[in-house]
Design a protein around this motif. Structure first.
Motif, mmCIF file in Angstrom:
data_model
loop_
_atom_site.group_PDB
_atom_site.id
_atom_site.type_symbol
_atom_site.label_atom_id
_atom_site.label_comp_id
_atom_site.label_asym_id
_atom_site.label_seq_id
_atom_site.Cartn_x
_atom_site.Cartn_y
_atom_site.Cartn_z
ATOM 1 N N SER A 62 -25.527 52.398 -51.312
ATOM 2 C CA SER A 62 -25.252 52.298 -49.882
ATOM 3 C C SER A 62 -26.046 51.195 -49.199
ATOM 4 N N ALA A 63 -27.220 50.821 -49.765
ATOM 5 C CA ALA A 63 -28.058 49.800 -49.138
ATOM 6 C C ALA A 63 -27.805 48.410 -49.698
ATOM 7 N N LEU A 64 -26.720 48.232 -50.398
ATOM 8 C CA LEU A 64 -26.462 46.964 -51.072
ATOM 9 C C LEU A 64 -26.150 45.853 -50.070
ATOM 10 N N LYS A 65 -26.730 44.651 -50.334
ATOM 11 C CA LYS A 65 -26.484 43.490 -49.469
ATOM 12 C C LYS A 65 -25.842 42.323 -50.232
ATOM 13 N N HIS A 66 -26.119 42.255 -51.550
ATOM 14 C CA HIS A 66 -25.618 41.120 -52.327
ATOM 15 C C HIS A 66 -25.071 41.608 -53.669
ATOM 16 N N PHE B 27 -32.607 37.408 -67.972
ATOM 17 C CA PHE B 27 -31.991 38.601 -67.397
ATOM 18 C C PHE B 27 -31.222 39.328 -68.502
ATOM 19 N N ARG B 28 -31.457 40.648 -68.573
ATOM 20 C CA ARG B 28 -30.868 41.438 -69.644
ATOM 21 C C ARG B 28 -30.309 42.755 -69.101
ATOM 22 N N ASN B 29 -29.514 43.416 -69.927
ATOM 23 C CA ASN B 29 -28.860 44.674 -69.606
ATOM 24 C C ASN B 29 -29.897 45.749 -69.270
ATOM 25 N N VAL B 30 -29.732 46.400 -68.123
ATOM 26 C CA VAL B 30 -30.703 47.418 -67.699
ATOM 27 C C VAL B 30 -30.699 48.624 -68.631
ATOM 28 N N LEU B 31 -29.606 48.828 -69.395
ATOM 29 C CA LEU B 31 -29.531 49.967 -70.293
ATOM 30 C C LEU B 31 -30.209 49.704 -71.629
ATOM 31 N N ARG B 32 -30.461 48.459 -71.931
ATOM 32 C CA ARG B 32 -31.044 48.115 -73.222
ATOM 33 C C ARG B 32 -32.474 47.583 -73.121
ATOM 34 N N HIS B 33 -32.899 47.192 -71.942
ATOM 35 C CA HIS B 33 -34.206 46.553 -71.800
ATOM 36 C C HIS B 33 -34.966 47.134 -70.608
ATOM 37 N N HIS B 34 -36.301 47.032 -70.672
ATOM 38 C CA HIS B 34 -37.149 47.346 -69.524
ATOM 39 C C HIS B 34 -37.159 46.111 -68.625
ATOM 40 N N VAL B 35 -36.498 46.184 -67.483
ATOM 41 C CA VAL B 35 -36.330 45.022 -66.619
ATOM 42 C C VAL B 35 -36.684 45.389 -65.184
ATOM 43 N N VAL B 36 -36.801 44.350 -64.377
ATOM 44 C CA VAL B 36 -37.111 44.510 -62.956
ATOM 45 C C VAL B 36 -35.844 44.237 -62.157
ATOM 46 N N THR B 37 -35.467 45.168 -61.293
ATOM 47 C CA THR B 37 -34.311 44.979 -60.419
ATOM 48 C C THR B 37 -34.769 44.952 -58.965
ATOM 49 N N VAL B 38 -33.978 44.328 -58.127
ATOM 50 C CA VAL B 38 -34.311 44.175 -56.709
ATOM 51 C C VAL B 38 -33.410 45.088 -55.886
ATOM 52 N N PRO B 39 -33.976 45.980 -55.079
ATOM 53 C CA PRO B 39 -33.145 46.819 -54.210
ATOM 54 C C PRO B 39 -32.298 45.954 -53.280
ATOM 55 N N GLY B 40 -31.059 46.343 -53.117
ATOM 56 C CA GLY B 40 -30.178 45.581 -52.234
ATOM 57 C C GLY B 40 -29.403 44.494 -52.951
ATOM 58 N N ILE B 41 -29.722 44.236 -54.244
ATOM 59 C CA ILE B 41 -29.019 43.191 -54.999
ATOM 60 C C ILE B 41 -28.467 43.808 -56.290
ATOM 61 N N LEU B 42 -27.169 43.624 -56.522
ATOM 62 C CA LEU B 42 -26.528 44.048 -57.757
ATOM 63 C C LEU B 42 -26.156 42.802 -58.547
ATOM 64 N N SER B 43 -26.740 42.670 -59.722
ATOM 65 C CA SER B 43 -26.401 41.558 -60.623
ATOM 66 C C SER B 43 -25.607 42.127 -61.783
ATOM 67 N N ILE B 44 -24.409 41.628 -61.959
ATOM 68 C CA ILE B 44 -23.547 42.132 -63.033
ATOM 69 C C ILE B 44 -23.009 40.953 -63.838
ATOM 70 N N ARG B 45 -23.105 41.085 -65.141
ATOM 71 C CA ARG B 45 -22.671 40.008 -66.050
ATOM 72 C C ARG B 45 -21.394 40.435 -66.760
ATOM 73 N N VAL B 46 -20.400 39.540 -66.801
ATOM 74 C CA VAL B 46 -19.158 39.806 -67.516
ATOM 75 C C VAL B 46 -19.129 38.908 -68.751
ATOM 76 N N ASP B 47 -18.871 39.517 -69.905
ATOM 77 C CA ASP B 47 -18.960 38.797 -71.178
ATOM 78 C C ASP B 47 -17.586 38.489 -71.752
ATOM 79 N N GLU B 48 -16.730 37.924 -70.934
ATOM 80 C CA GLU B 48 -15.387 37.592 -71.379
ATOM 81 C C GLU B 48 -14.755 36.663 -70.352
ATOM 82 N N SER B 49 -13.871 35.795 -70.819
ATOM 83 C CA SER B 49 -13.090 35.005 -69.874
ATOM 84 C C SER B 49 -12.218 35.946 -69.057
#
Length: 585
Positions: free
Chosen positions: A490-494, A447-469
């Motif tokens: 608006s259609a977000l579930k997870h 899984f990689r940053n959507v702004l830097r890579h061509h990736v597949v995302t799933v509607p209804g799911i937001l995956s966010i990575r934090v790179d710090e304690s």
């Protein structure tokens, strides 16, 4: 016992060959240390013999407690300058109270270092960033060189900051002593030539590299002897050339410094700063040299060793000491095998104090000033600003600020500014952690940053990575980012928070996670965590957060997607993998 007395590790295997190597190294270091100890004592505003005193007991104590096989402890330029700045606030240079303040500084520094060592606080070196250290050392080198100009010019002067030094020198420029100037410039030229070209020239004449290196290291002592002969033959004191004068013979009787409560209170902060700066320099030199021989340095034990060395300096009438870079490198190159080389150096220094001081009577102060200037200018690294600016403007700004504060306000304010800037930069950087919305790289479980890579995302799911304690300074940024991303979907579930870089979650961050969980739950969105490290998971398990969590904690991000969106995830896994990297500026 070996942990607290490293001498027990190397002493049992000490051999005649090791002694021979240490003896040769000690001879070379002694030749270098005699003029340096005199010069640094004068830099600290102290009688010359105090530099000799500070070069005996500390070396013996470091041999007992130190973990570096080649570190050379003794007076150094930066600590001498800081001593002068601190003691100058107590009394006039040359007075008994000034000397008492310098000795007490060594005692307090030793006590601080010893306490930190016993508490295993070797991590104190981490509170100064490299750019700040570079800036402080560079500014100190310039300040020290400027402070010695009065000896080179043969005029009166003083001051602890660059403006003060310039202000004191300006009215006296009309009374420059030409003989002193010529002698000082000649000494500097000879010292620079010996440092840069003598070894290569001797090798070019057919001499072996080892012999040429040894003779090159004798350059300072040759300059000292030559200057004494020239001074006597030409009767330079009659021309107004200032000389060292009488240096008392004999060793000082051990004695405690004057432990006046009011004086201790006034010198506590300067002593602490001297301790920190001295330790940072010591551990840097020790680790650098140890790495070349694949040896190990114990940072906590180095605190103990340096603390004991400073206590020894105080009890023998000396001033603060630390590990010197130049002398340590010479000790290393000369073939020192164990800390016994330092103890042998101490013996030679004691003999010099007993028998050689009358020969130093006609040593010109301009030559000692030249020795200091040539030594400290090697510490100045003005090019570092450009290199650091290219990489990090924030760090370059911190370096520039440290340089300016040190030159304009003195070494104490400079190091305080440096520590403050280091901590401020850390808080600023970590208060705005990098966070990225991520998607699945087609054909992989990555899984990689959507702004830097061509990736597949799933509607209804937001995956966010934090790179710090997560801690009190950045929890608001995390809340704001997640809630902002949720508001746009608006259609977000997870919502899945990826935590591979999260090494710690403090109490403030825990409250923020609980607040995020409740807000998402109220909005009908489930909150999940993935890739949580074991120690972090253990701490979360001691709270109510996991019980109230609306979603789940998954071992990996791919496990979460397989559970929450199995069909889309499987389809992404089956897609052929292509170049996923986006060309972003």
């Amino acid at each position: 016992m070996k942990r607290y007395f490293p001498i027990l590790e190397w002493a049992p295997a000490y051999s005649r060959a090791t002694f021979a190597a240490d003896l040769i190294a000690a001879l070379i270091v002694t030749v270098m240390l005699i003029p340096q100890s005199l010069a640094y004592a004068l830099l600290a505003g102290l009688p010359a013999e105090v530099g000799l005193y500070a070069s005996i007991a500390p070396l013996v104590l470091y041999a007992l407690f130190g973990t570096s096989r080649t570190l050379a402890v003794g007076p150094v330029a930066v600590a001498s300058l800081m001593t002068a700045a601190a003691a100058g606030q107590i009394a006039a240079s040359g007075s008994p109270d000034y000397l008492a303040a310098a000795v007490l500084l060594a005692f307090l520094s030793g006590a601080f270092l010893l306490a930190m060592g016993l508490l295993r606080l070797g991590l104190v070196a981490n509170f100064l960033s490299h750019p700040v250290i570079t800036g402080f050392v560079t500014a100190s080198g310039l300040l020290i060189a400027a402070s010695q100009l009065r000896h080179i010019l043969g005029v009166k002067g003083g001051g602890q900051t660059l403006p003060e030094i310039a202000e004191s020198l300006w009215p006296n420029l009309g009374s420059i002593n030409l003989s002193t100037v010529l002698l000082g410039l000649a000494a500097m030229a000879a010292l620079v030539a010996a440092r840069r070209w003598l070894k290569g020239s001797l090798i070019g004449l057919g001499m072996s590299a080892g012999t040429a290196g040894t003779l090159a290291r004798l350059g300072p002592m040759i300059v000292v002897i030559a200057s004494i002969l020239v001074t006597v033959l030409l009767n330079l004191p009659a021309s107004g050339v200032a000389i060292l004068g009488e240096v008392p013979r004999g060793l000082p009787a051990p004695a405690l410094p004057r432990l006046d409560p009011d004086l201790i209170a006034r010198l506590a902060l300067p002593a602490l700063l001297i301790s920190i700066v001295g330790y940072v320099e010591t551990i840097s030199v020790a680790q650098t040299l140890a790495a070349k021989r694949r040896q190990r340095i114990d940072p906590d034990q180095e605190l103990v060793a340096l603390g004991a060395s400073n206590l020894g300096a105080a009890l023998s009438g000396g001033f603060p000491v630390t590990g010197g870079f130049a002398r340590s490198v010479v000790n290393f190159d000369a073939g020192a095998e164990t800390p016994a080389a330092g103890a042998i150096t101490a013996l030679f220094m004691a003999l010099a104090t007993l028998f050689l001081t009358p020969a130093l009577y006609n040593l010109p102060q301009a030559v000692l000033a030249a020795t200091i200037i040539v030594a400290v200018l090697s510490l100045v690294d003005l090019g570092a600003f450009r290199r650091i600016w290219t990489y990090s403007r924030a760090d370059a700004a911190a370096m520039a600020a440290t340089v300016l504060v040190t030159l304009g306000k003195g070494v104490e304010m400079g190091i305080i500014a440096g520590i403050s800037l280091s901590l401020a930069l850390y808080l600023l950087r970590t208060s705005r952690p990098h966070m990225a919305v991520v998607g699945q790289v087609a054909g992989t479980e990555h899984f990689r940053n959507v702004l830097r890579h061509h990736v597949v995302t799933v509607p209804g799911i937001l995956s966010i990575r934090v790179d710090e304690s997560l801690y009190f300074a950045n929890t608001r940024a995390l809340e704001d980012r997640i809630l902002a991303e949720v508001a746009d979907r608006s259609a977000l579930k997870h919502v899945i928070l990826m935590c591979p870089a999260v090494n710690d979650i403090d109490a403030s961050a825990l409250e923020s996670l609980e607040a995020i969980n409740h807000r998402l739950k109220d909005a009908g969105v489930l909150f999940h965590l993935t890739e949580v490290k074991g120690p972090v998971m253990d701490r979360l398990g001691r709270s109510l957060f996991l019980r109230d969590l609306s979603g789940q904690v998954f071992l990996s991000q791919i496990d979460a997607l397989r559970t929450l969106a199995p069909e889309e995830t499987q389809a992404a896994l089956c897609c052929p993998r292509a170049d996923s990297l986006k060309r972003v500026s």
